[in-house]
Design a protein around this motif. Structure first.
Motif, PDB file in Angstrom:
ATOM      1  N   ARG A   1       0.828  -1.199   0.000  1.00  0.00           N
ATOM      2  CA  ARG A   1       0.000   0.000   0.000  1.00  0.00           C
ATOM      3  C   ARG A   1       0.872   1.262   0.000  1.00  0.00           C
ATOM      4  O   ARG A   1       0.573   2.233  -0.694  1.00  0.00           O
ATOM      5  CB  ARG A   1      -0.908   0.012   1.235  1.00  0.00           C
ATOM      6  CG  ARG A   1      -2.051  -0.936   1.126  1.00  0.00           C
ATOM      7  CD  ARG A   1      -2.962  -0.808   2.306  1.00  0.00           C
ATOM      8  NE  ARG A   1      -3.967  -1.860   2.243  1.00  0.00           N
ATOM      9  CZ  ARG A   1      -4.736  -2.206   3.223  1.00  0.00           C
ATOM     10  NH1 ARG A   1      -4.635  -1.596   4.394  1.00  0.00           N
ATOM     11  NH2 ARG A   1      -5.625  -3.173   3.070  1.00  0.00           N
ATOM     12  N   ILE A   2       1.935   1.236   0.780  1.00  0.00           N
ATOM     13  CA  ILE A   2       2.848   2.378   0.821  1.00  0.00           C
ATOM     14  C   ILE A   2       3.521   2.570  -0.531  1.00  0.00           C
ATOM     15  O   ILE A   2       3.614   3.701  -1.041  1.00  0.00           O
ATOM     16  CB  ILE A   2       3.887   2.208   1.951  1.00  0.00           C
ATOM     17  CG1 ILE A   2       3.199   2.301   3.320  1.00  0.00           C
ATOM     18  CG2 ILE A   2       4.996   3.249   1.837  1.00  0.00           C
ATOM     19  CD1 ILE A   2       4.088   1.938   4.484  1.00  0.00           C
ATOM     20  N   LYS A   3       3.958   1.471  -1.153  1.00  0.00           N
ATOM     21  CA  LYS A   3       4.590   1.561  -2.468  1.00  0.00           C
ATOM     22  C   LYS A   3       3.624   2.122  -3.503  1.00  0.00           C
ATOM     23  O   LYS A   3       3.989   2.998  -4.301  1.00  0.00           O
ATOM     24  CB  LYS A   3       5.097   0.189  -2.917  1.00  0.00           C
ATOM     25  CG  LYS A   3       6.317  -0.294  -2.177  1.00  0.00           C
ATOM     26  CD  LYS A   3       6.720  -1.669  -2.667  1.00  0.00           C
ATOM     27  CE  LYS A   3       7.909  -2.212  -1.884  1.00  0.00           C
ATOM     28  NZ  LYS A   3       8.268  -3.567  -2.310  1.00  0.00           N
ATOM     29  N   VAL A   4       2.393   1.664  -3.493  1.00  0.00           N
ATOM     30  CA  VAL A   4       1.394   2.137  -4.447  1.00  0.00           C
ATOM     31  C   VAL A   4       1.099   3.621  -4.203  1.00  0.00           C
ATOM     32  O   VAL A   4       0.976   4.408  -5.141  1.00  0.00           O
ATOM     33  CB  VAL A   4       0.110   1.275  -4.363  1.00  0.00           C
ATOM     34  CG1 VAL A   4      -1.036   1.918  -5.141  1.00  0.00           C
ATOM     35  CG2 VAL A   4       0.376  -0.124  -4.880  1.00  0.00           C
ATOM     36  N   SER A   5       1.007   4.008  -2.934  1.00  0.00           N
ATOM     37  CA  SER A   5       0.746   5.415  -2.601  1.00  0.00           C
ATOM     38  C   SER A   5       1.857   6.315  -3.114  1.00  0.00           C
ATOM     39  O   SER A   5       1.597   7.368  -3.715  1.00  0.00           O
ATOM     40  CB  SER A   5       0.603   5.590  -1.085  1.00  0.00           C
ATOM     41  OG  SER A   5      -0.516   4.889  -0.621  1.00  0.00           O
ATOM     42  N   PHE A   6       3.115   5.945  -2.881  1.00  0.00           N
ATOM     43  CA  PHE A   6       4.237   6.741  -3.374  1.00  0.00           C
ATOM     44  C   PHE A   6       4.256   6.786  -4.896  1.00  0.00           C
ATOM     45  O   PHE A   6       4.535   7.820  -5.499  1.00  0.00           O
ATOM     46  CB  PHE A   6       5.575   6.203  -2.846  1.00  0.00           C
ATOM     47  CG  PHE A   6       5.889   6.654  -1.456  1.00  0.00           C
ATOM     48  CD1 PHE A   6       6.076   8.000  -1.172  1.00  0.00           C
ATOM     49  CD2 PHE A   6       6.000   5.753  -0.419  1.00  0.00           C
ATOM     50  CE1 PHE A   6       6.368   8.442   0.101  1.00  0.00           C
ATOM     51  CE2 PHE A   6       6.286   6.167   0.860  1.00  0.00           C
ATOM     52  CZ  PHE A   6       6.467   7.520   1.138  1.00  0.00           C
ATOM     53  N   PHE A   7       3.943   5.667  -5.528  1.00  0.00           N
ATOM     54  CA  PHE A   7       3.903   5.622  -6.985  1.00  0.00           C
ATOM     55  C   PHE A   7       2.825   6.563  -7.519  1.00  0.00           C
ATOM     56  O   PHE A   7       3.048   7.312  -8.479  1.00  0.00           O
ATOM     57  CB  PHE A   7       3.667   4.181  -7.465  1.00  0.00           C
ATOM     58  CG  PHE A   7       3.626   4.056  -8.956  1.00  0.00           C
ATOM     59  CD1 PHE A   7       2.430   3.864  -9.618  1.00  0.00           C
ATOM     60  CD2 PHE A   7       4.782   4.157  -9.708  1.00  0.00           C
ATOM     61  CE1 PHE A   7       2.388   3.756 -10.994  1.00  0.00           C
ATOM     62  CE2 PHE A   7       4.761   4.051 -11.086  1.00  0.00           C
ATOM     63  CZ  PHE A   7       3.551   3.853 -11.731  1.00  0.00           C
ATOM     64  N   MET A   8       1.638   6.567  -6.900  1.00  0.00           N
ATOM     65  CA  MET A   8       0.555   7.443  -7.346  1.00  0.00           C
ATOM     66  C   MET A   8       0.922   8.923  -7.148  1.00  0.00           C
ATOM     67  O   MET A   8       0.648   9.751  -8.008  1.00  0.00           O
ATOM     68  CB  MET A   8      -0.742   7.115  -6.584  1.00  0.00           C
ATOM     69  CG  MET A   8      -1.310   5.752  -6.940  1.00  0.00           C
ATOM     70  SD  MET A   8      -1.664   5.563  -8.691  1.00  0.00           S
ATOM     71  CE  MET A   8      -2.986   6.724  -8.884  1.00  0.00           C
ATOM     72  N   ILE A   9       1.558   9.240  -6.021  1.00  0.00           N
ATOM     73  CA  ILE A   9       1.991  10.616  -5.780  1.00  0.00           C
ATOM     74  C   ILE A   9       3.008  11.039  -6.831  1.00  0.00           C
ATOM     75  O   ILE A   9       2.955  12.150  -7.363  1.00  0.00           O
ATOM     76  CB  ILE A   9       2.558  10.762  -4.350  1.00  0.00           C
ATOM     77  CG1 ILE A   9       1.431  10.625  -3.329  1.00  0.00           C
ATOM     78  CG2 ILE A   9       3.291  12.094  -4.182  1.00  0.00           C
ATOM     79  CD1 ILE A   9       1.895  10.523  -1.899  1.00  0.00           C
ATOM     80  N   PHE A  10       3.927  10.137  -7.171  1.00  0.00           N
ATOM     81  CA  PHE A  10       4.923  10.423  -8.196  1.00  0.00           C
ATOM     82  C   PHE A  10       4.260  10.686  -9.544  1.00  0.00           C
ATOM     83  O   PHE A  10       4.584  11.656 -10.241  1.00  0.00           O
ATOM     84  CB  PHE A  10       5.929   9.263  -8.300  1.00  0.00           C
ATOM     85  CG  PHE A  10       6.916   9.430  -9.404  1.00  0.00           C
ATOM     86  CD1 PHE A  10       6.788   8.717 -10.587  1.00  0.00           C
ATOM     87  CD2 PHE A  10       7.975  10.323  -9.278  1.00  0.00           C
ATOM     88  CE1 PHE A  10       7.691   8.884 -11.611  1.00  0.00           C
ATOM     89  CE2 PHE A  10       8.892  10.493 -10.297  1.00  0.00           C
ATOM     90  CZ  PHE A  10       8.746   9.772 -11.474  1.00  0.00           C
ATOM     91  N   ILE A  11       3.312   9.862  -9.923  1.00  0.00           N
ATOM     92  CA  ILE A  11       2.604  10.018 -11.205  1.00  0.00           C
ATOM     93  C   ILE A  11       1.847  11.354 -11.232  1.00  0.00           C
ATOM     94  O   ILE A  11       1.882  12.082 -12.228  1.00  0.00           O
ATOM     95  CB  ILE A  11       1.643   8.832 -11.452  1.00  0.00           C
ATOM     96  CG1 ILE A  11       2.411   7.527 -11.618  1.00  0.00           C
ATOM     97  CG2 ILE A  11       0.731   9.098 -12.640  1.00  0.00           C
ATOM     98  CD1 ILE A  11       3.343   7.508 -12.814  1.00  0.00           C
ATOM     99  N   ILE A  12       1.197  11.688 -10.149  1.00  0.00           N
ATOM    100  CA  ILE A  12       0.458  12.952 -10.087  1.00  0.00           C
ATOM    101  C   ILE A  12       1.417  14.136 -10.200  1.00  0.00           C
ATOM    102  O   ILE A  12       1.144  15.101 -10.923  1.00  0.00           O
ATOM    103  CB  ILE A  12      -0.380  13.023  -8.795  1.00  0.00           C
ATOM    104  CG1 ILE A  12      -1.520  12.009  -8.867  1.00  0.00           C
ATOM    105  CG2 ILE A  12      -0.918  14.438  -8.567  1.00  0.00           C
ATOM    106  CD1 ILE A  12      -2.258  11.812  -7.562  1.00  0.00           C
ATOM    107  N   ALA A  13       2.555  14.074  -9.499  1.00  0.00           N
ATOM    108  CA  ALA A  13       3.538  15.158  -9.560  1.00  0.00           C
ATOM    109  C   ALA A  13       4.076  15.330 -10.977  1.00  0.00           C
ATOM    110  O   ALA A  13       4.228  16.462 -11.467  1.00  0.00           O
ATOM    111  CB  ALA A  13       4.679  14.902  -8.584  1.00  0.00           C
TER     112      ALA A  13
END
Length: 124
Positions: free
Chosen positions: A6-18
């Motif tokens: 879940r943490i990995k997916v959250s960081f990945f989504m934040i990266f994609i949004i940025a």
């Protein structure tokens, strides 16, 4: 899904949004650059000579916080102003004896050459 995933997916989504925000903001800047804007020199086919480049620098440092070239900000739009170099110098640096007006604040550090460079840039 465990907490690590879940943490990995959250960081990945934040990266994609940025990345998406960064890309879209660059596109917006490219679309809004038009003739006469201070940051885009050659879109209209005009290139600046050395005096105009120096005037652009001075404009960005001293004038751009209150003035834009194509629209009113705090002060009026300055693109293509019709003044001769002596009256422009007098207005910016000292009291203009012709119109009895002066710019507030005065930019006493500017030479007549500096104000002429700004004027050349404004009339590009």
């Amino acid at each position: 899904m465990d907490n690590k995933n879940r943490i990995k997916v959250s960081f990945f989504m934040i990266f994609i949004i940025a990345v998406a925000v960064f890309i879209s903001s660059n596109r917006f800047e490219e679309e809004t650059m038009v003739c006469g804007t201070p940051d885009f020199i050659s879109i209209c086919g005009n290139t600046l000579d050395e005096n105009q480049k120096e005037g652009r620098k001075l404009f960005k440092i001293l004038c751009a916080s209150c003035h834009k070239l194509d629209k009113k900000l705090i002060g009026p739009a300055l693109g293509g102003i019709k003044r001769d170099s002596i009256s422009f110098f007098n207005y910016i640096v000292i009291k203009d004896t012709i119109t009895n007006n002066y710019h507030k604040p005065n930019f006493k550090q500017l030479s007549i050459q500096n104000t002429n460079e700004i004027l050349l840039y404004l009339n590009n």
